[in-house]
Design an enzyme around this catalytic site. Structure first.
Site, short mmCIF file in Angstrom:
data_model
loop_
_atom_site.label_atom_id
_atom_site.label_comp_id
_atom_site.label_asym_id
_atom_site.label_seq_id
_atom_site.Cartn_x
_atom_site.Cartn_y
_atom_site.Cartn_z
N ASN A 14 10.07 15.63 2.54
CA ASN A 14 9.17 15.37 3.68
C ASN A 14 9.70 16.09 4.91
O ASN A 14 10.91 16.19 5.13
CB ASN A 14 8.97 13.87 3.93
N GLU A 71 8.97 15.94 8.89
CA GLU A 71 8.27 15.20 9.94
C GLU A 71 8.10 16.05 11.20
O GLU A 71 8.67 17.14 11.33
CB GLU A 71 9.03 13.90 10.24
N CYS A 116 4.34 15.41 3.58
CA CYS A 116 5.08 14.63 2.57
C CYS A 116 5.81 15.55 1.59
O CYS A 116 5.43 16.72 1.41
CB CYS A 116 4.12 13.76 1.77
N GLU A 138 5.82 15.53 -1.66
CA GLU A 138 4.99 15.98 -2.80
C GLU A 138 4.15 17.19 -2.40
O GLU A 138 4.01 18.16 -3.14
CB GLU A 138 4.04 14.86 -3.25
N CYS A 164 1.63 8.72 -1.56
CA CYS A 164 0.57 8.26 -0.67
C CYS A 164 -0.79 8.78 -1.14
O CYS A 164 -0.88 9.66 -2.00
CB CYS A 164 0.85 8.69 0.77
N CYS A 188 -1.42 12.60 -0.84
CA CYS A 188 -0.72 13.37 -1.87
C CYS A 188 -1.40 13.22 -3.22
O CYS A 188 -1.48 14.18 -4.00
CB CYS A 188 0.75 12.96 -1.94
#
Ligand code: THU
Length: 142
Positions: free
Chosen positions: A44, A46, A55, A57, A93, A96
Site C-alpha cells: 500500500n 498512502e 492498496c 493489491e 477491500c 481491489c
C-alpha cells in the site's frame, strides 16, 4: 499450474516491508501470480490526500498490467498494523476486488489470505465478489 500458497504469502510479507503507511500505520503486502508463472508484488502507498492512497493489491495488479500481463492465477495478501506480525486475515477491500474482477475472468482465480493460526485460507474471487459487474455488460453499446 500448482499454486504454492506458502511461497506467495512469504513474498507478500516481503513486499509489506516496503509499505508506505504513515497515516493509517496499517501495512499491507501482496504477491500476484500470473498464468505464465511470473510474480508481481505490491504494497500500500498512502498519501496526505487520503483518497490518493493505493492498496497493495492494486499496486501489484497495476505493475503487472503495465508490463503487458493480463492473465492471472492467484494473489496472496497480508496486512496488519505496523509493528505487529501479520497473522490475522486481511481481506481485500471492495475496490481491489473490482480491479481483480477486471483481469480475472476465470472463475477460479484464487485469493490467498492468512487464517490467524499460522496457516492459509484460500477462496475464489467469485466467492468474494458474487454477481459482479464486468466489461461484458458493454458488449452491445457502440
Ligand atoms: N489496504 C490495502 O492495501 N489493501 C486492502 O485491501 C485494504 C486496505 C490499505 C489501504 C490503506 O493504506 C490501509 O490499508 C488502511 O486502510
Amino acid at each position: 499450474m500448482e499454486i504454492n500458497e506458502t511461497e506467495l504469502i512469504c513474498l507478500a510479507k516481503d513486499a509489506r516491508e516496503h509499505s508506505y503507511a504513515p497515516y493509517s500505520h496499517f501495512k499491507v503486502g501482496a504477491a500476484l501470480l500470473a498464468d505464465d508463472g511470473r510474480i508481481y508484488t505490491g504494497c500500500n502507498v498512502e498519501n496526505a490526500s487520503f483518497g490518493a492512497t493505493n492498496c497493495a493489491e492494486r499496486t501489484a495488479f497495476f505493475k503487472a498490467v503495465s508490463e503487458g500481463v493480463h492473465s492471472f492465477r492467484a494473489i496472496a495478501i497480508v496486512g496488519a498494523p505496523d509493528g505487529t506480525d501479520t497473522k490475522d486475515t486481511c481481506a481485500p477491500c471492495g475496490i481491489c476486488r473490482q480491479v481483480m474482477r477486471e483481469f480475472c475472468e476465470s472463475k477460479d482465480f484464487m485469493v490467498i489470505l492468512e487464517d490467524g493460526k499460522g496457516g492459509t485460507l484460500a477462496m475464489t474471487l467469485e466467492e468474494l465478489l458474487p454477481r459482479s459487474f464486468g466489461g461484458e455488460s458493454f458488449a452491445h453499446c457502440h
